[in-house]
Design an enzyme around this catalytic site. Structure first.
Site, PDB file in Angstrom:
ATOM      1  N   ASP A 122      24.096  -0.573  -7.935  1.00 17.21           N
ATOM      2  CA  ASP A 122      23.499  -1.014  -6.671  1.00 17.21           C
ATOM      3  C   ASP A 122      23.479  -2.542  -6.630  1.00 17.21           C
ATOM      4  O   ASP A 122      23.377  -3.185  -7.668  1.00 17.21           O
ATOM      5  CB  ASP A 122      22.075  -0.462  -6.515  1.00 17.21           C
ATOM      6  CG  ASP A 122      21.701  -0.243  -5.048  1.00 17.21           C
ATOM      7  OD1 ASP A 122      21.637   0.923  -4.621  1.00 17.21           O
ATOM      8  OD2 ASP A 122      21.502  -1.246  -4.323  1.00 17.21           O
ATOM      9  N   ASP A 180      27.820  -5.975  -6.498  1.00 16.21           N
ATOM     10  CA  ASP A 180      28.030  -6.034  -5.047  1.00 16.21           C
ATOM     11  C   ASP A 180      29.395  -5.412  -4.757  1.00 16.21           C
ATOM     12  O   ASP A 180      30.433  -5.924  -5.188  1.00 16.21           O
ATOM     13  CB  ASP A 180      27.994  -7.493  -4.580  1.00 16.21           C
ATOM     14  CG  ASP A 180      28.120  -7.595  -3.067  1.00 16.21           C
ATOM     15  OD1 ASP A 180      28.330  -6.550  -2.404  1.00 16.21           O
ATOM     16  OD2 ASP A 180      28.009  -8.724  -2.549  1.00 16.21           O
ATOM     17  N   TYR A 193      32.338   2.250  12.073  1.00 21.82           N
ATOM     18  CA  TYR A 193      31.770   3.187  11.083  1.00 21.82           C
ATOM     19  C   TYR A 193      32.541   4.509  11.091  1.00 21.82           C
ATOM     20  O   TYR A 193      32.943   5.016  10.037  1.00 21.82           O
ATOM     21  CB  TYR A 193      30.305   3.405  11.431  1.00 21.82           C
ATOM     22  CG  TYR A 193      29.538   4.327  10.508  1.00 21.82           C
ATOM     23  CD1 TYR A 193      29.242   3.944   9.198  1.00 21.82           C
ATOM     24  CD2 TYR A 193      29.079   5.562  10.953  1.00 21.82           C
ATOM     25  CE1 TYR A 193      28.512   4.777   8.367  1.00 21.82           C
ATOM     26  CE2 TYR A 193      28.351   6.395  10.124  1.00 21.82           C
ATOM     27  CZ  TYR A 193      28.073   5.998   8.828  1.00 21.82           C
ATOM     28  OH  TYR A 193      27.350   6.830   8.008  1.00 21.82           O
ATOM     29  N   LYS A 200      34.758   6.041   8.046  1.00 25.01           N
ATOM     30  CA  LYS A 200      34.457   7.334   7.423  1.00 25.01           C
ATOM     31  C   LYS A 200      35.615   8.310   7.610  1.00 25.01           C
ATOM     32  O   LYS A 200      35.906   9.110   6.707  1.00 25.01           O
ATOM     33  CB  LYS A 200      33.168   7.910   8.009  1.00 25.01           C
ATOM     34  CG  LYS A 200      31.912   7.108   7.667  1.00 25.01           C
ATOM     35  CD  LYS A 200      31.621   7.031   6.181  1.00 25.01           C
ATOM     36  CE  LYS A 200      30.195   6.567   5.906  1.00 25.01           C
ATOM     37  NZ  LYS A 200      29.925   6.390   4.467  1.00 25.01           N
ATOM     38  N   THR A 236      16.365   8.944   5.535  1.00 24.69           N
ATOM     39  CA  THR A 236      16.397   7.994   4.412  1.00 24.69           C
ATOM     40  C   THR A 236      15.766   6.684   4.899  1.00 24.69           C
ATOM     41  O   THR A 236      15.557   6.504   6.097  1.00 24.69           O
ATOM     42  CB  THR A 236      17.850   7.694   3.956  1.00 24.69           C
ATOM     43  OG1 THR A 236      18.506   6.948   4.983  1.00 24.69           O
ATOM     44  CG2 THR A 236      18.631   8.957   3.655  1.00 24.69           C
TER      45      THR A 236
HETATM   46  N1  LIG Z   1      21.198   8.606   6.355  1.00 24.31           N
HETATM   47  C1  LIG Z   1      21.994   9.240   7.203  1.00 24.31           C
HETATM   48  O1  LIG Z   1      21.552   9.801   8.229  1.00 24.31           O
HETATM   49  C2  LIG Z   1      23.476   9.307   6.929  1.00 24.31           C
HETATM   50  C3  LIG Z   1      24.269  10.082   7.787  1.00 24.31           C
HETATM   51  C4  LIG Z   1      25.640  10.155   7.554  1.00 24.31           C
HETATM   52  C5  LIG Z   1      26.195   9.467   6.476  1.00 24.31           C
HETATM   53  N2  LIG Z   1      25.399   8.733   5.661  1.00 24.31           N
HETATM   54  C6  LIG Z   1      26.023   8.019   4.554  1.00 24.31           C
HETATM   55  O2  LIG Z   1      25.308   8.268   3.366  1.00 24.31           O
HETATM   56  C7  LIG Z   1      25.395   7.140   2.498  1.00 24.31           C
HETATM   57  C8  LIG Z   1      24.014   6.712   2.052  1.00 24.31           C
HETATM   58  O3  LIG Z   1      23.209   6.467   3.173  1.00 24.31           O
HETATM   59  P1  LIG Z   1      21.635   6.172   3.020  1.00 24.31           P
HETATM   60  O4  LIG Z   1      21.034   6.452   4.355  1.00 24.31           O
HETATM   61  O5  LIG Z   1      21.110   6.839   1.814  1.00 24.31           O
HETATM   62  O6  LIG Z   1      21.656   4.561   2.824  1.00 24.31           O
HETATM   63  P2  LIG Z   1      20.559   3.588   2.191  1.00 24.31           P
HETATM   64  O7  LIG Z   1      20.734   2.288   2.924  1.00 24.31           O
HETATM   65  O8  LIG Z   1      19.197   4.203   2.180  1.00 24.31           O
HETATM   66  O9  LIG Z   1      21.041   3.408   0.683  1.00 24.31           O
HETATM   67  C9  LIG Z   1      22.247   2.758   0.404  1.00 24.31           C
HETATM   68  C10 LIG Z   1      22.184   2.150  -0.993  1.00 24.31           C
HETATM   69  O10 LIG Z   1      23.433   1.449  -1.201  1.00 24.31           O
HETATM   70  C11 LIG Z   1      23.138   0.138  -1.657  1.00 24.31           C
HETATM   71  N3  LIG Z   1      24.155  -0.802  -1.201  1.00 24.31           N
HETATM   72  C12 LIG Z   1      24.349  -1.243   0.067  1.00 24.31           C
HETATM   73  N4  LIG Z   1      25.310  -2.163   0.088  1.00 24.31           N
HETATM   74  C13 LIG Z   1      25.733  -2.325  -1.176  1.00 24.31           C
HETATM   75  C14 LIG Z   1      26.680  -3.174  -1.788  1.00 24.31           C
HETATM   76  N5  LIG Z   1      27.386  -4.062  -1.091  1.00 24.31           N
HETATM   77  N6  LIG Z   1      26.873  -3.067  -3.119  1.00 24.31           N
HETATM   78  C15 LIG Z   1      26.146  -2.187  -3.859  1.00 24.31           C
HETATM   79  N7  LIG Z   1      25.219  -1.381  -3.335  1.00 24.31           N
HETATM   80  C16 LIG Z   1      25.012  -1.459  -2.009  1.00 24.31           C
HETATM   81  C17 LIG Z   1      21.786  -0.213  -1.065  1.00 24.31           C
HETATM   82  O11 LIG Z   1      21.125  -1.246  -1.789  1.00 24.31           O
HETATM   83  C18 LIG Z   1      21.054   1.111  -1.126  1.00 24.31           C
HETATM   84  O12 LIG Z   1      20.368   1.268  -2.348  1.00 24.31           O
HETATM   85  C19 LIG Z   1      26.156   6.081   3.278  1.00 24.31           C
HETATM   86  O13 LIG Z   1      27.514   6.113   2.929  1.00 24.31           O
HETATM   87  C20 LIG Z   1      25.995   6.506   4.726  1.00 24.31           C
HETATM   88  O14 LIG Z   1      27.049   6.057   5.555  1.00 24.31           O
HETATM   89  C21 LIG Z   1      24.043   8.635   5.868  1.00 24.31           C
END
Ligand SMILES: NC(=O)c1ccc[n+]([C@@H]2O[C@H](COP(=O)([O-])OP(=O)(O)OC[C@H]3O[C@@H](n4cnc5c(N)ncnc54)[C@H](O)[C@@H]3O)[C@@H](O)[C@H]2O)c1
Length: 281
Positions: A47, A73, A169, A173, A204
């Site tokens: 992370d 990163d 986005y 995806k 989330t």
């Molecule tokens: N939450 C939803 O409704 C949803 C729906 C469809 C798809 N998704 C996908 O699920 C995945 C996770 O979503 P989430 O809601 O848990 O997100 P979130 O923002 O809660 O968590 C993402 C994590 O990734 C880390 N991160 C972000 N940028 C980073 C970087 N440059 N380098 C390293 N780490 C990094 C963040 O610090 C965080 O801990 C994503 O790919 C998102 O597109 C989520």
């Protein structure tokens, strides 16, 4: 042949395996990290937010699991390679790569295409697609050498169906779903499986920050299973693809969306015309 064919119901699904979870510090990534660890894997928690990676790894260790926080990163090509290198140095190899990090950064990115700058477009494409190329490139040689491995990417229902304000986005995806299929074809002969999980709306911290309580209620009502998704719903699907449960499955994309993607496209809580015509008494 690659992977474990000796697994039986009751065995730990990922005993002696090593997993890396990109974006493992929060949300779906944290849930994925926890479930892979509970299944027996040693997990590298990657992370960009050091406190998140460290907190998740520390709490897993406190529970007796094996976890390594890796601060990286994913926008940085060298950092991606170094993250895989750090996990390999600690645990000897990587058997499972879960690409979970992604998303948009909030309401500021919800706009029609004409209002996107090139920099914003590139950033969303990068965070949801480009880093996956870098991490896959780093893990594949070892997986090929050992004759097995599983790569699972978290994509989105927005990569399957069109949605307003989701151009970059959704394109990223959709690209990730296609990359999944291509890698499955390229690397199947080496015992490496590559699959994708596409969430619908999941509760989330990222979605909590941008969706009002009213909007969440509307979304839940429009979902056949009548509730928002939870991070664990996605993590379990990732575990399925990561584990020998799916030993003969590759190149697949599983929607985990409470049934939204299967609905006749009426939008909102719309009732299908045939239901409206049915007698209610
Ligand atoms: N939450 C939803 O409704 C949803 C729906 C469809 C798809 N998704 C996908 O699920 C995945 C996770 O979503 P989430 O809601 O848990 O997100 P979130 O923002 O809660 O968590 C993402 C994590 O990734 C880390 N991160 C972000 N940028 C980073 C970087 N440059 N380098 C390293 N780490 C990094 C963040 O610090 C965080 O801990 C994503 O790919 C998102 O597109 C989520």
């Amino acid at each position: 042949m690659p992977e474990s064919t000796s697994w039986r119901p009751g065995d730990a699904l990922l005993a002696d395996k090593v997993a890396v979870v990109a974006g493992g510090g929060r949300g779906i990534g944290e849930a994925t990290t926890r479930i892979l660890a509970a299944a027996g894997a040693a997990v590298g928690v990657v992370d960009v937010e050091a406190e998140r990676a460290e907190a998740v790894a520390a709490s897993l260790r406190a529970e007796g699991a094996t976890a390594l926080p890796v601060v990286a990163d994913l926008f940085d090509e060298a950092a991606c390679a170094a993250a895989i290198g750090a996990v390999t140095a600690e645990f000897g190899r990587v058997d499972v790569l879960a690409n979970v990090a992604g998303g948009m950064t909030g309401l500021a990115e919800w706009r029609h295409l004409e209002h996107w700058s090139t920099e914003q477009w590139d950033r969303v494409l990068h965070l949801n697609l480009r880093y996956v190329f870098w991490l896959c490139r780093a893990v594949l040689p070892g997986m090929v050498e050992r004759g097995g491995g599983s790569i699972v990417s978290v994509t989105s229902i927005s990569g399957v169906h069109g949605a307003p304000n989701h151009s970059a986005y959704g394109a990223a995806k959709a690209g990730l779903i296609h990359l999944t299929k291509t890698l499955a074809v390229e690397y199947g002969r080496f015992g490496v499986r590559v699959n994708a999980v596409s969430p619908g709306a999941i509760a989330t911290p990222a979605t909590d920050a941008v969706l009002s309580a009213e909007r969440k209620a509307t979304l839940a009502a429009a979902t056949p299973l009548q509730r928002p998704g939870r991070p664990d719903d996605i993590a379990r699907a990732v575990l399925y693809f990561a584990s020998p449960m799916s030993e003969y499955v590759t190149g697949q994309m599983l929607l985990v969306d409470g049934g939204v993607g299967s609905k006749f496209p009426l939008g909102g809580t719309g009732t299908h015309v045939s239901e409206a015509a049915l007698p209610t008494g």
